[in-house]
Design a protein around this motif. Structure first.
Motif, PDB file in Angstrom:
ATOM      1  N   PRO A  92      19.438 -18.343 -13.444  1.00 61.67           N
ATOM      2  CA  PRO A  92      18.675 -17.347 -14.209  1.00 61.67           C
ATOM      3  C   PRO A  92      17.236 -17.810 -14.497  1.00 61.67           C
ATOM      4  CG  PRO A  92      20.875 -17.523 -15.106  1.00 61.67           C
ATOM      5  CD  PRO A  92      20.734 -18.612 -14.069  1.00 61.67           C
ATOM      6  N   ASP A  93      17.053 -19.086 -14.814  1.00 62.59           N
ATOM      7  CA  ASP A  93      15.710 -19.597 -15.093  1.00 62.59           C
ATOM      8  C   ASP A  93      14.826 -19.555 -13.848  1.00 62.59           C
ATOM      9  OD1 ASP A  93      16.279 -20.027 -17.757  1.00 62.59           O
ATOM     10  OD2 ASP A  93      16.708 -22.169 -17.503  1.00 62.59           O
ATOM     11  N   GLU A  94      15.393 -19.863 -12.684  1.00 65.62           N
ATOM     12  CA  GLU A  94      14.626 -19.791 -11.436  1.00 65.62           C
ATOM     13  C   GLU A  94      14.219 -18.353 -11.132  1.00 65.62           C
ATOM     14  OE1 GLU A  94      16.510 -23.516  -8.848  1.00 65.62           O
ATOM     15  OE2 GLU A  94      17.530 -21.572  -8.856  1.00 65.62           O
ATOM     16  N   LYS A  95      15.130 -17.430 -11.379  1.00 61.32           N
ATOM     17  CA  LYS A  95      14.854 -16.010 -11.139  1.00 61.32           C
ATOM     18  C   LYS A  95      13.715 -15.529 -12.037  1.00 61.32           C
ATOM     19  CE  LYS A  95      16.193 -11.723  -9.849  1.00 61.32           C
ATOM     20  NZ  LYS A  95      15.443 -11.169  -8.767  1.00 61.32           N
ATOM     21  N   ILE A  96      13.766 -15.897 -13.317  1.00 63.01           N
ATOM     22  CA  ILE A  96      12.719 -15.516 -14.264  1.00 63.01           C
ATOM     23  C   ILE A  96      11.378 -16.105 -13.843  1.00 63.01           C
ATOM     24  CG2 ILE A  96      11.882 -15.856 -16.641  1.00 63.01           C
ATOM     25  CD1 ILE A  96      14.894 -15.649 -17.489  1.00 63.01           C
ATOM     26  N   ALA A  97      11.383 -17.384 -13.465  1.00 60.52           N
ATOM     27  CA  ALA A  97      10.141 -18.058 -13.059  1.00 60.52           C
ATOM     28  C   ALA A  97       9.554 -17.416 -11.808  1.00 60.52           C
ATOM     29  CB  ALA A  97      10.397 -19.546 -12.828  1.00 60.52           C
ATOM     30  N   GLU A  98      10.406 -17.075 -10.852  1.00 58.43           N
ATOM     31  CA  GLU A  98       9.916 -16.463  -9.614  1.00 58.43           C
ATOM     32  C   GLU A  98       9.357 -15.065  -9.873  1.00 58.43           C
ATOM     33  OE1 GLU A  98      11.720 -15.026  -5.426  1.00 58.43           O
ATOM     34  OE2 GLU A  98      12.012 -17.140  -5.923  1.00 58.43           O
ATOM     35  N   GLN A  99      10.043 -14.298 -10.695  1.00 60.20           N
ATOM     36  CA  GLN A  99       9.544 -12.960 -11.028  1.00 60.20           C
ATOM     37  C   GLN A  99       8.223 -13.056 -11.792  1.00 60.20           C
ATOM     38  OE1 GLN A  99      10.465 -10.200  -9.864  1.00 60.20           O
ATOM     39  NE2 GLN A  99       9.660  -8.642 -11.212  1.00 60.20           N
ATOM     40  N   ALA A 100       8.128 -14.014 -12.713  1.00 60.06           N
ATOM     41  CA  ALA A 100       6.891 -14.205 -13.471  1.00 60.06           C
ATOM     42  C   ALA A 100       5.744 -14.587 -12.540  1.00 60.06           C
ATOM     43  CB  ALA A 100       7.085 -15.276 -14.547  1.00 60.06           C
ATOM     44  N   GLU A 101       6.013 -15.418 -11.573  1.00 57.95           N
ATOM     45  CA  GLU A 101       5.003 -15.827 -10.591  1.00 57.95           C
ATOM     46  C   GLU A 101       4.496 -14.608  -9.815  1.00 57.95           C
ATOM     47  OE1 GLU A 101       2.886 -18.929  -8.541  1.00 57.95           O
ATOM     48  OE2 GLU A 101       4.441 -19.310 -10.031  1.00 57.95           O
ATOM     49  N   PHE A 102       5.419 -13.762  -9.364  1.00 60.03           N
ATOM     50  CA  PHE A 102       5.058 -12.564  -8.619  1.00 60.03           C
ATOM     51  C   PHE A 102       4.234 -11.595  -9.473  1.00 60.03           C
ATOM     52  CE2 PHE A 102       6.087  -8.134  -7.446  1.00 60.03           C
ATOM     53  CZ  PHE A 102       5.495  -8.109  -6.186  1.00 60.03           C
ATOM     54  N   LEU A 103       4.714 -11.314 -10.679  1.00 60.29           N
ATOM     55  CA  LEU A 103       4.009 -10.381 -11.554  1.00 60.29           C
ATOM     56  C   LEU A 103       2.627 -10.911 -11.935  1.00 60.29           C
ATOM     57  CD1 LEU A 103       6.899  -9.170 -13.904  1.00 60.29           C
ATOM     58  CD2 LEU A 103       5.900  -7.966 -11.942  1.00 60.29           C
ATOM     59  N   ALA A 104       2.526 -12.211 -12.184  1.00 58.73           N
ATOM     60  CA  ALA A 104       1.230 -12.813 -12.518  1.00 58.73           C
ATOM     61  C   ALA A 104       0.249 -12.653 -11.360  1.00 58.73           C
ATOM     62  CB  ALA A 104       1.400 -14.286 -12.876  1.00 58.73           C
ATOM     63  N   ALA A 105       0.740 -12.832 -10.142  1.00 56.22           N
ATOM     64  CA  ALA A 105      -0.122 -12.683  -8.968  1.00 56.22           C
ATOM     65  C   ALA A 105      -0.571 -11.232  -8.770  1.00 56.22           C
ATOM     66  CB  ALA A 105       0.590 -13.193  -7.721  1.00 56.22           C
ATOM     67  N   CYS A 106       0.180 -10.298  -9.331  1.00 57.41           N
ATOM     68  CA  CYS A 106      -0.153  -8.870  -9.226  1.00 57.41           C
ATOM     69  C   CYS A 106      -0.930  -8.372 -10.442  1.00 57.41           C
ATOM     70  CB  CYS A 106       1.124  -8.038  -9.073  1.00 57.41           C
ATOM     71  SG  CYS A 106       1.978  -8.301  -7.516  1.00 57.41           S
ATOM     72  N   THR A 107      -1.283  -9.260 -11.349  1.00 56.37           N
ATOM     73  CA  THR A 107      -1.987  -8.885 -12.576  1.00 56.37           C
ATOM     74  C   THR A 107      -3.459  -9.251 -12.481  1.00 56.37           C
ATOM     75  OG1 THR A 107       0.022  -9.168 -13.888  1.00 56.37           O
ATOM     76  CG2 THR A 107      -2.069  -9.208 -15.082  1.00 56.37           C
ATOM     77  N   ALA A 155      -4.088  -8.192  -2.887  1.00 58.55           N
ATOM     78  CA  ALA A 155      -3.499  -9.089  -3.884  1.00 58.55           C
ATOM     79  C   ALA A 155      -1.981  -8.926  -3.936  1.00 58.55           C
ATOM     80  CB  ALA A 155      -4.112  -8.825  -5.256  1.00 58.55           C
ATOM     81  N   TYR A 156      -1.513  -7.694  -3.876  1.00 57.36           N
ATOM     82  CA  TYR A 156      -0.067  -7.433  -3.887  1.00 57.36           C
ATOM     83  C   TYR A 156       0.580  -7.993  -2.619  1.00 57.36           C
ATOM     84  CZ  TYR A 156       4.360  -4.877  -4.321  1.00 57.36           C
ATOM     85  OH  TYR A 156       5.684  -4.548  -4.421  1.00 57.36           O
ATOM     86  N   ALA A 157      -0.056  -7.767  -1.471  1.00 57.79           N
ATOM     87  CA  ALA A 157       0.482  -8.274  -0.204  1.00 57.79           C
ATOM     88  C   ALA A 157       0.580  -9.791  -0.232  1.00 57.79           C
ATOM     89  CB  ALA A 157      -0.389  -7.813   0.962  1.00 57.79           C
ATOM     90  N   LYS A 158      -0.418 -10.436  -0.794  1.00 56.03           N
ATOM     91  CA  LYS A 158      -0.413 -11.897  -0.898  1.00 56.03           C
ATOM     92  C   LYS A 158       0.721 -12.361  -1.814  1.00 56.03           C
ATOM     93  CE  LYS A 158      -3.427 -15.760  -2.108  1.00 56.03           C
ATOM     94  NZ  LYS A 158      -4.748 -16.152  -2.632  1.00 56.03           N
ATOM     95  N   ALA A 159       0.905 -11.683  -2.953  1.00 52.55           N
ATOM     96  CA  ALA A 159       1.970 -12.027  -3.895  1.00 52.55           C
ATOM     97  C   ALA A 159       3.344 -11.830  -3.266  1.00 52.55           C
ATOM     98  CB  ALA A 159       1.844 -11.180  -5.160  1.00 52.55           C
ATOM     99  N   GLU A 160       3.496 -10.751  -2.530  1.00 57.14           N
ATOM    100  CA  GLU A 160       4.770 -10.454  -1.874  1.00 57.14           C
ATOM    101  C   GLU A 160       5.081 -11.489  -0.786  1.00 57.14           C
ATOM    102  OE1 GLU A 160       6.802  -6.262  -0.903  1.00 57.14           O
ATOM    103  OE2 GLU A 160       4.983  -6.646   0.255  1.00 57.14           O
ATOM    104  N   THR A 161       4.071 -11.870  -0.036  1.00 56.02           N
ATOM    105  CA  THR A 161       4.244 -12.892   1.000  1.00 56.02           C
ATOM    106  C   THR A 161       4.644 -14.224   0.380  1.00 56.02           C
ATOM    107  OG1 THR A 161       2.681 -11.806   2.475  1.00 56.02           O
ATOM    108  CG2 THR A 161       3.085 -14.139   2.882  1.00 56.02           C
ATOM    109  N   ALA A 162       3.981 -14.604  -0.704  1.00 56.68           N
ATOM    110  CA  ALA A 162       4.319 -15.851  -1.389  1.00 56.68           C
ATOM    111  C   ALA A 162       5.753 -15.817  -1.908  1.00 56.68           C
ATOM    112  CB  ALA A 162       3.343 -16.100  -2.537  1.00 56.68           C
ATOM    113  N   GLN A 163       6.167 -14.678  -2.435  1.00 59.76           N
ATOM    114  CA  GLN A 163       7.539 -14.529  -2.934  1.00 59.76           C
ATOM    115  C   GLN A 163       8.546 -14.677  -1.783  1.00 59.76           C
ATOM    116  OE1 GLN A 163       8.732 -10.613  -4.480  1.00 59.76           O
ATOM    117  NE2 GLN A 163       9.573 -11.662  -6.246  1.00 59.76           N
ATOM    118  N   ASN A 164       8.256 -14.041  -0.659  1.00 62.38           N
ATOM    119  CA  ASN A 164       9.139 -14.158   0.506  1.00 62.38           C
ATOM    120  C   ASN A 164       9.183 -15.590   1.027  1.00 62.38           C
ATOM    121  OD1 ASN A 164       9.799 -11.434   0.451  1.00 62.38           O
ATOM    122  ND2 ASN A 164       8.190 -10.867   1.883  1.00 62.38           N
ATOM    123  N   ASN A 165       8.051 -16.274   1.022  1.00 64.91           N
ATOM    124  CA  ASN A 165       8.008 -17.663   1.474  1.00 64.91           C
ATOM    125  C   ASN A 165       8.817 -18.577   0.557  1.00 64.91           C
ATOM    126  OD1 ASN A 165       6.469 -17.061   3.717  1.00 64.91           O
ATOM    127  ND2 ASN A 165       4.531 -17.559   2.718  1.00 64.91           N
TER     128      ASN A 165
END
Length: 135
Positions: A70-85, A44-54
């Motif tokens: 700043p809003d894009e950064k927050i949204a991208e970090q939230a997407e990554f953390l959600a995928a790791c939750t 799940a983490y590998a998938k989230a990391e790959t999606a973030q890199n893509n």
């Protein structure tokens, strides 16, 4: 001979959340408020990391640069953390459920201390070791 595979980490770990003033959080009836997250050794983490890199590569292709608002950064970090939750335990956010709940919580700067804790926790391999008390 030592089998290095014996040091393999677990896929998930429970993070006991702390308030903004660094106090451990509990429900009114004393249950710990936790988040179960996927760690750096999990699929799940590998998938989230790959999606973030893509997403970063897509930005580079479209804009020719990696800069974010700043809003894009927050949204991208939230997407990554959600995928790791995997789950929120003993608490909810805004009446939402699942991935939608995770993204909304991690995007909310008024509770930004939650996403910050999750980010730090999943970045530490030691939180996912077989002997870790946090598992």
């Amino acid at each position: 001979m030592f089998d290095i595979k014996s040091l393999a980490v677990k896929d998930t770990s429970d993070l006991h959340l702390r308030s903004a003033d660094d106090e451990l959080l509990f429900t009114e009836d004393g249950k710990p408020i936790t988040i179960t997250v996927y760690g750096p050794g999990s699929k799940a983490y590998a998938k989230a990391e790959t999606a973030q890199n893509n997403r970063m590569l897509d930005r580079l292709k479209k804009k020719g640069k990696a800069d974010q608002t700043p809003d894009e950064k927050i949204a991208e970090q939230a997407e990554f953390l959600a995928a790791c939750t995997k789950s929120f335990n003993n608490f909810s956010y805004g009446g939402l459920a699942g991935d939608e709940q995770f993204k909304a919580c991690y995007s909310d700067k008024s509770v930004g201390f939650i996403g910050e804790q999750v980010g730090k926790h999943i970045a530490d391999w030691g939180n996912f070791t077989q002997g870790s008390a946090k598992n």
